[in-house]
Design a protein around this motif. Sequence first.
Motif, mmCIF file in Angstrom:
data_model
loop_
_atom_site.group_PDB
_atom_site.id
_atom_site.type_symbol
_atom_site.label_atom_id
_atom_site.label_comp_id
_atom_site.label_asym_id
_atom_site.label_seq_id
_atom_site.Cartn_x
_atom_site.Cartn_y
_atom_site.Cartn_z
ATOM 1 N N PHE A 113 87.890 -79.793 79.548
ATOM 2 C CA PHE A 113 88.568 -80.318 78.355
ATOM 3 C C PHE A 113 90.071 -80.048 78.433
ATOM 4 O O PHE A 113 90.894 -80.882 78.041
ATOM 5 N N MET A 114 90.429 -78.860 78.926
ATOM 6 C CA MET A 114 91.855 -78.528 79.069
ATOM 7 C C MET A 114 92.528 -79.450 80.089
ATOM 8 O O MET A 114 93.652 -79.896 79.887
ATOM 9 N N ASP A 115 91.829 -79.719 81.186
ATOM 10 C CA ASP A 115 92.413 -80.541 82.250
ATOM 11 C C ASP A 115 92.519 -82.012 81.862
ATOM 12 O O ASP A 115 93.532 -82.672 82.161
ATOM 13 N N ARG A 116 91.488 -82.539 81.207
ATOM 14 C CA ARG A 116 91.372 -83.991 81.037
ATOM 15 C C ARG A 116 91.414 -84.456 79.588
ATOM 16 O O ARG A 116 91.426 -85.674 79.345
ATOM 17 N N GLY A 117 91.420 -83.512 78.650
ATOM 18 C CA GLY A 117 91.366 -83.905 77.250
ATOM 19 C C GLY A 117 89.966 -84.296 76.842
ATOM 20 O O GLY A 117 89.062 -84.434 77.686
ATOM 21 N N MET A 133 80.165 -85.627 80.215
ATOM 22 C CA MET A 133 79.165 -84.577 80.414
ATOM 23 C C MET A 133 78.875 -84.396 81.909
ATOM 24 O O MET A 133 78.548 -83.302 82.351
ATOM 25 N N ASP A 134 79.009 -85.472 82.685
ATOM 26 C CA ASP A 134 78.857 -85.360 84.147
ATOM 27 C C ASP A 134 79.917 -84.434 84.731
ATOM 28 O O ASP A 134 79.616 -83.594 85.598
ATOM 29 N N ASP A 135 81.154 -84.572 84.257
ATOM 30 C CA ASP A 135 82.241 -83.717 84.735
ATOM 31 C C ASP A 135 81.925 -82.253 84.477
ATOM 32 O O ASP A 135 82.139 -81.390 85.345
ATOM 33 N N ILE A 136 81.436 -81.975 83.287
ATOM 34 C CA ILE A 136 81.140 -80.593 82.896
ATOM 35 C C ILE A 136 79.969 -80.054 83.715
ATOM 36 O O ILE A 136 79.999 -78.904 84.180
ATOM 37 N N ALA A 137 78.952 -80.878 83.911
ATOM 38 C CA ALA A 137 77.795 -80.447 84.704
ATOM 39 C C ALA A 137 78.213 -80.086 86.125
ATOM 40 O O ALA A 137 77.789 -79.060 86.677
ATOM 41 N N LYS A 138 79.066 -80.913 86.717
ATOM 42 C CA LYS A 138 79.532 -80.632 88.083
ATOM 43 C C LYS A 138 80.330 -79.342 88.139
ATOM 44 O O LYS A 138 80.156 -78.527 89.041
ATOM 45 N N ARG A 139 81.215 -79.153 87.163
ATOM 46 C CA ARG A 139 82.043 -77.931 87.150
ATOM 47 C C ARG A 139 81.182 -76.691 86.937
ATOM 48 O O ARG A 139 81.469 -75.627 87.493
ATOM 49 N N ALA A 140 80.113 -76.817 86.137
ATOM 50 C CA ALA A 140 79.234 -75.672 85.852
ATOM 51 C C ALA A 140 78.163 -75.481 86.922
ATOM 52 O O ALA A 140 77.436 -74.485 86.886
ATOM 53 N N ALA A 141 78.057 -76.420 87.859
ATOM 54 C CA ALA A 141 77.048 -76.381 88.922
ATOM 55 C C ALA A 141 75.632 -76.386 88.346
ATOM 56 O O ALA A 141 74.752 -75.641 88.781
ATOM 57 N N VAL A 142 75.432 -77.238 87.353
ATOM 58 C CA VAL A 142 74.096 -77.448 86.778
ATOM 59 C C VAL A 142 73.862 -78.949 86.680
ATOM 60 O O VAL A 142 74.774 -79.748 86.870
ATOM 61 N N SER A 143 72.634 -79.330 86.368
ATOM 62 C CA SER A 143 72.337 -80.752 86.202
ATOM 63 C C SER A 143 72.827 -81.244 84.842
ATOM 64 O O SER A 143 72.994 -80.456 83.904
ATOM 65 N N ARG A 197 95.662 -75.169 71.759
ATOM 66 C CA ARG A 197 96.380 -75.632 70.571
ATOM 67 C C ARG A 197 96.754 -77.110 70.715
ATOM 68 O O ARG A 197 96.560 -77.905 69.791
ATOM 69 N N ARG A 198 97.245 -77.475 71.886
ATOM 70 C CA ARG A 198 97.631 -78.860 72.133
ATOM 71 C C ARG A 198 96.401 -79.776 72.085
ATOM 72 O O ARG A 198 96.453 -80.889 71.540
ATOM 73 N N LEU A 199 95.286 -79.317 72.649
ATOM 74 C CA LEU A 199 94.050 -80.098 72.667
ATOM 75 C C LEU A 199 93.525 -80.333 71.248
ATOM 76 O O LEU A 199 93.119 -81.446 70.902
ATOM 77 N N ILE A 200 93.561 -79.291 70.418
ATOM 78 C CA ILE A 200 93.070 -79.421 69.042
ATOM 79 C C ILE A 200 93.963 -80.352 68.234
ATOM 80 O O ILE A 200 93.482 -81.215 67.490
ATOM 81 N N ILE A 201 95.277 -80.201 68.391
ATOM 82 C CA ILE A 201 96.208 -81.070 67.666
ATOM 83 C C ILE A 201 96.028 -82.526 68.093
ATOM 84 O O ILE A 201 96.039 -83.442 67.260
ATOM 85 N N ALA A 202 95.823 -82.752 69.389
ATOM 86 C CA ALA A 202 95.657 -84.118 69.896
ATOM 87 C C ALA A 202 94.418 -84.792 69.327
ATOM 88 O O ALA A 202 94.366 -86.029 69.224
ATOM 89 N N ASN A 203 93.417 -83.989 68.941
ATOM 90 C CA ASN A 203 92.163 -84.546 68.432
ATOM 91 C C ASN A 203 91.952 -84.267 66.948
ATOM 92 O O ASN A 203 90.841 -84.413 66.438
#
Length: 206
Positions: A24-28, A34-44, A111-117
């Motif tokens: 979320f920090m990298d890409r907003g 969810m695929d991105d997160i699964a890959k980063r967490a090394a889970v399905s 902070r920037r992520l929360i303000i952006a959304n």
Amino acid sequence: MDEAAGGRSARKHQAIVAAAIEVFMDRGYAGTSMDDIAKRAAVSKQTVYKHFTDKEKLFSEVVLATTDRIDAMIDLVAELPAEAGTLEQDLTRLARRFLDTLTQPQVLQLRRLIIANADTFPELGAAWYERGFERVLATLAASFKHLADHGLLRIDDPLLAANHFSGLLLWIPVNQAMFHGGPQHTQADLDHYAAAGVRAFLAAYR
């Protein structure tokens, strides 16, 4: 679920949350899947959905989980000594820790992520503020009232004074970071902001 399975599930949950924070920090929010997160967490991806039914719920947990980091700051504020001879020194030490905590790159990114959304998730932004910075301000206001009760400060509105104190410290480095996309300050800058902010605060309130 046996104890071992429960432990594995808890570790996967933590891994998903940690991965989600990074992505979320990298890409907003909009740029994260969810695929991105699964890959980063090394889970399905199925494992991610087992723990979180959708991206919005995962984003909410990620944002609110970070408010736990404020607890140490609240403890520090609550323990502010009421000693006339060391008041400026104690406030400067508090100010420096305040700056260290709230100008960390990940805190600024969040902070920037929360303000952006904020338009998309207004209740989430409000909850993050209430559980985090607003708690710090309330504790700081109580500490200032305690100092005023001991005759060390002259304060009619402790919460306004708490906002003045934090504003004197954070206005420059946080605004610079928000507009430049990252911290622009050095440790020497933070030392200067802490000392100068405390001097200005005491000139108004002592």
